[in-house]
Write a protein that holds these residues in place. Sequence first.
Motif, PDB file in Angstrom:
ATOM      1  N   LEU A 232     -26.939 -10.038  54.590  1.00 18.44           N
ATOM      2  CA  LEU A 232     -28.155 -10.382  53.853  1.00 18.44           C
ATOM      3  C   LEU A 232     -29.319  -9.471  54.250  1.00 18.44           C
ATOM      4  CD1 LEU A 232     -28.180 -14.288  53.776  1.00 18.44           C
ATOM      5  CD2 LEU A 232     -27.969 -12.735  51.844  1.00 18.44           C
TER       6      LEU A 232
ATOM      7  N   GLY B 266     -19.775 -15.967  53.489  1.00 21.41           N
ATOM      8  CA  GLY B 266     -20.895 -15.708  54.382  1.00 21.41           C
ATOM      9  C   GLY B 266     -22.212 -16.183  53.796  1.00 21.41           C
ATOM     10  N   MET B 267     -22.421 -15.939  52.501  1.00 23.86           N
ATOM     11  CA  MET B 267     -23.662 -16.370  51.853  1.00 23.86           C
ATOM     12  C   MET B 267     -23.736 -17.895  51.772  1.00 23.86           C
ATOM     13  SD  MET B 267     -24.140 -13.506  48.870  1.00 23.86           S
ATOM     14  CE  MET B 267     -22.427 -13.345  48.397  1.00 23.86           C
TER      15      MET B 267
ATOM     16  N   ALA C 205     -20.833 -16.603  60.001  1.00 25.36           N
ATOM     17  CA  ALA C 205     -22.261 -16.833  59.802  1.00 25.36           C
ATOM     18  C   ALA C 205     -23.074 -15.619  60.234  1.00 25.36           C
ATOM     19  CB  ALA C 205     -22.696 -18.072  60.583  1.00 25.36           C
TER      20      ALA C 205
ATOM     21  N   GLY D 194     -22.492 -12.759  57.790  1.00 25.23           N
ATOM     22  CA  GLY D 194     -23.185 -13.036  56.534  1.00 25.23           C
ATOM     23  C   GLY D 194     -24.676 -12.777  56.635  1.00 25.23           C
ATOM     24  N   LEU D 195     -25.271 -13.164  57.764  1.00 24.58           N
ATOM     25  CA  LEU D 195     -26.700 -12.918  57.973  1.00 24.58           C
ATOM     26  C   LEU D 195     -26.987 -11.422  58.054  1.00 24.58           C
ATOM     27  CD1 LEU D 195     -29.522 -14.051  58.523  1.00 24.58           C
ATOM     28  CD2 LEU D 195     -28.936 -14.144  60.951  1.00 24.58           C
TER      29      LEU D 195
ATOM     30  N   ALA E  40     -24.546 -19.271  55.226  1.00 25.65           N
ATOM     31  CA  ALA E  40     -25.967 -19.072  55.515  1.00 25.65           C
ATOM     32  C   ALA E  40     -26.815 -20.134  54.808  1.00 25.65           C
ATOM     33  CB  ALA E  40     -26.391 -17.668  55.081  1.00 25.65           C
ATOM     34  N   THR E  41     -26.474 -20.441  53.552  1.00 28.50           N
ATOM     35  CA  THR E  41     -27.189 -21.499  52.818  1.00 28.50           C
ATOM     36  C   THR E  41     -27.000 -22.847  53.496  1.00 28.50           C
ATOM     37  OG1 THR E  41     -26.832 -20.305  50.753  1.00 28.50           O
ATOM     38  CG2 THR E  41     -27.425 -22.621  50.574  1.00 28.50           C
TER      39      THR E  41
END
Length: 598
Positions: A163, A267-268, A156, A159-160, A271-272
Amino acid sequence: MIPLRRQLIVKEHGNLTFPEGTACADVLVAGERGGSFAGRVFWGLGLGGIYTFAMNTLGMWPGQPEYQPQWLPGASFRAAITSEYLGVGYIIGPKVSGTLFAGGVISWLVIMPAIKFFGSLGGNVPLYPSTIPINAMTPSELWGSYIRPMGAGAVAASGLITLIKTMPTIYSALTAGLKDIRAKQVGLSEQKRTERDMSMRVVVIGSVVIVAMMWALLKFKPIPGAMTSGWADWLAAIFVVTFGFLFVTVASRISGLIGNSSNPISGMTIATLMATCAVFLVIHWTSTAHEVLALTIGGVVCIASAIAGATSQDLKTGYLVGATPYWQQVALVIGVMVSAFAIGGTLILMNIGLAQYRPVQIGLDIDHLEAGVDVQQRDYVYNGKTYTLINALGSHAIPDGKYLYDAQTHEIEVQWIQGIGSDQAAAPQARLMATVISGILNQRLPWRLVFLGVFLVIAIELLGVRSLPFAVGSYLSIATTMAMFAGGLVRWLAEQGKEKGSEAESEVSPGSLYASGLIAAGGVFGLLAIILNLMQDPILSAKVPHWLAAIFRLPWPAGMFAWGAKVPGFSGSNTVAVVMFVLLAVSLFVSARKKLNN
């Protein structure tokens, strides 16, 4: 991807290489002049297929040799010695595969032995989130209870970070896309064939239709127990499309930089899910049904991100060989719809063919279920007996999974291990998503372990290393990352001594073509093993039409293909398994060093 194509594929041609798309273009061009390109792929497919069939179907050697050192309790050296992992490791290269393996080394050879050492001092008292005392836990149980939450935090966080790094790309792609749309509306008649995309009217109408379909699904066929208002359904649909567009941009950009194999879809998606679950927690949508609803939202974004990377590679290939984008996009839309049925059916067969029922004995008061344990079905029939189907996720007393409860004995008697999610098809990212969703909504996520993963990723970023592959490696089983690292090591050895600018740096190298064949072999012959296993399943055979069972003489005898079991000391030999995997790696090395005939 349609409004983003010109910005990401055309205008950033020199910056975003899209390695797989470029490789496909090179193969198409090379095919026009002949050569041994296809032959190298089929050699990998053939030898990899023989290897996979002998290992998975005939059981000639174990698919995961393991060594648990007595001098380091809690550690485990293991490798999932499949042809596809070897091929994937070669294609992603030594740097990425090494970073993945480094995450596995930290988890399996540093943190887990430390947990075993300090936890054993606590006696026979289980420590949350495990339900088993640490001194009695196997490495797999240590990984499942303590490493997975740490991996959730690591993935997580990475992934953040990814982003945040790609936000400038999102902004530039959006603004450039709007400018391109206006320019296209002005000069549509002068547009070249190779620049003609689908009409923006089709894109807008299609997006509206997608929103309406998601609203209708939530409105007229809601998840039982998760019914919402009409306004909330519209909001959820718009939320999904917005997140989907943002992550499609990110996925395409990253796929162009480092290839589709390293696309950080997990990761995306996480995050969602975290954003969605945070909203659900605020409005008190915390039931099991709402967990499924959150997973549905995350699943749509996950699939959109996955398709974006592959679509980008396809459009890049078309750009390089002079294809018409419009017809490519039409074909992609058709392909996505067809694959939804093909992949869906394949996954259902895998789930059935790999499922296992294991006897267990766990006492349970079904009238007073604790948090994390739910009744899913009251009249589940197995072996002619009616049970109550129980699902456990995030419980203190029962390990995660599905169970069959007998109302007469007041005990759980059978554990139903789903095919997807079992040892044979681990689906680690799916487990990670379930852990995150359940942990946030039930406020039972082991946050201390999660934050350990977060700060581990921060430390890796401070070292100047890309944290996403490391985070994924720290979560995955070391069996996966070790096999991939073997492939990356073969590539490093094969490229020693080659001059810069030679085949060593080309995506269409003899080694990458052979590795592609190994990957295909693992998928094709792995699916064949599942089909043959289904043929021996008496439960499935009883559910097919009688004429079909008669034609194929179902069910086939159990162990019909287990030839390895007939050779004492052979099928279970870790030494034989390692030797065969090394021989497969040697064949990859030899193929990589042998030049192609143009």
